[in-house]
Design a protein around this motif. Structure first.
Motif, PDB file in Angstrom:
ATOM      1  N   LEU A  17      26.175  42.550  14.460  1.00 41.27           N
ATOM      2  CA  LEU A  17      26.663  41.200  14.183  1.00 41.27           C
ATOM      3  C   LEU A  17      25.719  40.142  14.753  1.00 41.27           C
ATOM      4  N   GLU A  18      25.194  40.387  15.953  1.00 45.80           N
ATOM      5  CA  GLU A  18      24.254  39.437  16.559  1.00 45.80           C
ATOM      6  C   GLU A  18      22.991  39.314  15.713  1.00 45.80           C
ATOM      7  N   SER A  19      22.496  40.445  15.205  1.00 46.53           N
ATOM      8  CA  SER A  19      21.306  40.422  14.351  1.00 46.53           C
ATOM      9  C   SER A  19      21.582  39.652  13.062  1.00 46.53           C
ATOM     10  N   ASP A  20      22.742  39.923  12.425  1.00 48.85           N
ATOM     11  CA  ASP A  20      23.093  39.221  11.190  1.00 48.85           C
ATOM     12  C   ASP A  20      23.292  37.729  11.442  1.00 48.85           C
ATOM     13  N   LEU A  21      23.850  37.393  12.600  1.00 51.43           N
ATOM     14  CA  LEU A  21      24.081  35.984  12.919  1.00 51.43           C
ATOM     15  C   LEU A  21      22.750  35.242  13.072  1.00 51.43           C
ATOM     16  N   ARG A  22      21.767  35.889  13.721  1.00 53.83           N
ATOM     17  CA  ARG A  22      20.442  35.262  13.847  1.00 53.83           C
ATOM     18  C   ARG A  22      19.818  35.035  12.476  1.00 53.83           C
ATOM     19  N   LYS A  23      19.935  36.047  11.606  1.00 57.01           N
ATOM     20  CA  LYS A  23      19.379  35.914  10.254  1.00 57.01           C
ATOM     21  C   LYS A  23      20.077  34.798   9.487  1.00 57.01           C
ATOM     22  N   ALA A  24      21.412  34.737   9.613  1.00 54.90           N
ATOM     23  CA  ALA A  24      22.184  33.723   8.888  1.00 54.90           C
ATOM     24  C   ALA A  24      21.823  32.319   9.367  1.00 54.90           C
ATOM     25  N   ARG A  25      21.668  32.154  10.678  1.00 61.38           N
ATOM     26  CA  ARG A  25      21.311  30.833  11.209  1.00 61.38           C
ATOM     27  C   ARG A  25      19.901  30.436  10.786  1.00 61.38           C
TER      28      ARG A  25
END
Length: 516
Positions: free
Chosen positions: A451-459
């Motif tokens: 989730l942290e990795s996806d959140l960085r990508k999304a931001r």
């Protein structure tokens, strides 16, 4: 801990450490360095055959993306020069490691960057790795230069019409070029046609029309034909050749050796970069005398070089016609040029595919299209965009599930669940439920990392799209300005503004498609 393992071999050798051996040694060493900690390994092993001086390696780039996405805690290599071959390259990489708190461990040199001494030793070893590579490169260059100035063939792609033979010179065997009687006729034909007034483009078309191909079975391109015509290997070693190359600053052997009995060999015509070859100035060339027979008389070879100079066209276009000049592309991907005719006092201009004109309808079946027809359809498309700015699309598509708010809420929920389980574990340490709770925590921790990795990508994607939204607004303003002042701006200003607005305009059967 998530450990990235980066193995690499630039050249296969039976007596060197294979990629699989490097991976195994890295795993074992990491298990010793981080003893007692649960380890997850990610292996980046697709760079076998890539040189260490080239950072554009697929697995290396994938690893660096994971570093920047905070996926990795440490990177382990078997040896320092597996990952970088000069200090500047290594420093840039390590600076990224530091920003993301990623440790760097080398097995062979037995150090890691968690201590000041480890970091100091690391940079010293990086400097020595660079020194060794530069010394090796210099030794190879000196050896090749020595062979080349003696007229020996130092390897590479054989010139068309030539083949390589091994002959003994002293107590060693060396390679030399000799003329291939089966291929050399094509070379002579190309020189003859050029000297008769044909352009390089016409030579390319002639090769295609008569099914004349290169050694790899492909049709000869204009760049290949240009390289063939300018290659000194076909030139006779006469006094005229000596004067020609001397006037251009080339390095030459004794002029008395230019007796007209042999052909020449040119070295240093190109310089190898990381991924490409760049042509060098004539002053960097080394001209040697080979053992092969001359193919083209020096006077004809020099005349061919002068003919190439005549073929270069630097003149300004005769007609200011075609709004899309320089940005129009055929649906096959080639550029669209403009051809203008005058008949009975009238002017007719057409867009046409340059590739189709050179290589024929078998390659691209597009037609000649009137300039005013395409330009009007293009302006109509701009008018549509003026009324509906949403048609201007620069932003990247957001993959499903990469909504920052949704991911943030899911991450907080997962962190809360981990906290609750951790509290429960403290109460059940001595019970059979402890093992079950630990498994749940491990599973949720892996989910949290994802989730942290996806959140960085999304931001990051949202940030990029916000910037692109501003670009779309600027494009819309430029379109409005162009349409409002279309009758008052000269041709050059219109064309420059259109080039600024868009990357290209694809001429398709149903009209122009604008690419921003």
């Amino acid at each position: 801990m998530v450990i990235g393992i980066y193995p690499r071999k630039s050249v296969y050798r039976d007596n060197s450490d294979s990629v699989q051996v490097q991976i195994q040694l890295c795993r074992e060493y990491a298990s010793l360095v981080y003893k007692g900690q649960p380890l997850e390994f990610r292996v980046y092993d697709k760079d076998e055959g890539f040189s260490g001086k080239n950072t554009n390696r697929p697995s290396f780039q994938a690893m660096m993306r994971d570093v920047e996405d905070d996926v990795l805690d440490a990177v382990v290599v078997y040896k320092l020069d597996r990952i970088a071959r000069n200090v500047a390259q290594f420093s840039a990489m390590y600076e990224i490691f530091q920003r993301h708190n990623v440790a760097f461990v080398s097995v062979k040199e037995s150090f890691d960057t968690s201590s000041p001494m480890g970091r100091t030793v690391m940079f010293i070893l990086a400097a020595f790795a660079q020194l060794e590579r530069e010394n090796t490169s210099e030794r190879v260059s000196d050896s090749m230069l020595s062979l080349g100035t003696a007229g020996k063939w130092t390897g590479g792609i054989l010139p068309l019409g030539m083949r390589s033979v091994r002959r003994k010179s002293g107590d060693k065997e060396h390679s030399y070029l000799i003329v291939d009687p089966e291929e050399i006729g094509f070379v002579k034909l190309m020189f003859q046609m050029l000297l008769e007034g044909n352009s390089i483009t016409r030579l390319e078309r002639y090769c295609r029309d008569h099914s004349l191909r290169s050694r790899n079975g492909k049709f000869m391109s204009t760049s290949q034909l240009h390289s063939l015509i300018t290659n000194p290997v076909y030139c006779q070693n006469s006094a005229d050749a000596y004067d020609y190359f001397s006037s251009r600053g080339c390095r030459l052997p004794d002029p008395e050796l230019f007796d007209g009995q042999h052909g020449l060999i040119g070295y240093g015509r190109t310089k190898s970069l990381d991924t490409t070859h760049r042509k060098q100035a004539c002053s960097q060339w080394i001209i040697a005398i080979g053992i092969h027979d001359p193919v083209i008389p020096a006077s004809d070879w020099i005349a061919a070089q002068e003919r190439l100079g005549v073929n270069k066209m630097y003149r300004k276009a005769k007609y200011d016609i075609g709004l899309l000049k320089g940005v129009a592309r055929c649906r096959c991907g080639s550029r669209m040029d403009i051809r203008t005719y005058r008949k009975n006092g009238l002017t007719f201009s057409y867009y046409y595919c340059a590739r189709m004109a050179r290589q024929g309808k078998d390659i691209c079946n597009s037609e000649y299209v009137r300039v005013e027809q395409i330009d009007e359809a293009f302006l109509q498309e701009l008018r549509r965009m003026r009324l509906n700015p949403s048609l201007i699309q620069c932003r990247k598509e957001v993959p499903e599930g990469l909504d920052p708010e949704m991911l943030q809420a899911e991450l907080l929920k997962t962190q809360k669940a981990i906290g609750n389980l951790t509290a429960a574990l403290q109460q059940a340490m001595d019970t059979p439920a402890a093992a079950y709770i630990i498994d749940q925590i491990s599973s949720l921790d892996a989910q949290k990392r994802a989730l942290e990795s996806d959140l960085r990508k999304a931001r990051r994607l949202r940030f990029e799209n916000n910037a692109l939204a501003e670009t779309e607004l600027e494009i819309h303003q430029n379109i409005c300005y162009l349409l409002d002042h279309l009758d008052h701006i000269d041709y050059t200003a219109k064309n420059e503004m259109i080039r600024k607005i868009m990357k290209s305009c694809i001429i398709e059967e149903n009209g122009p498609r604008i690419i921003f």
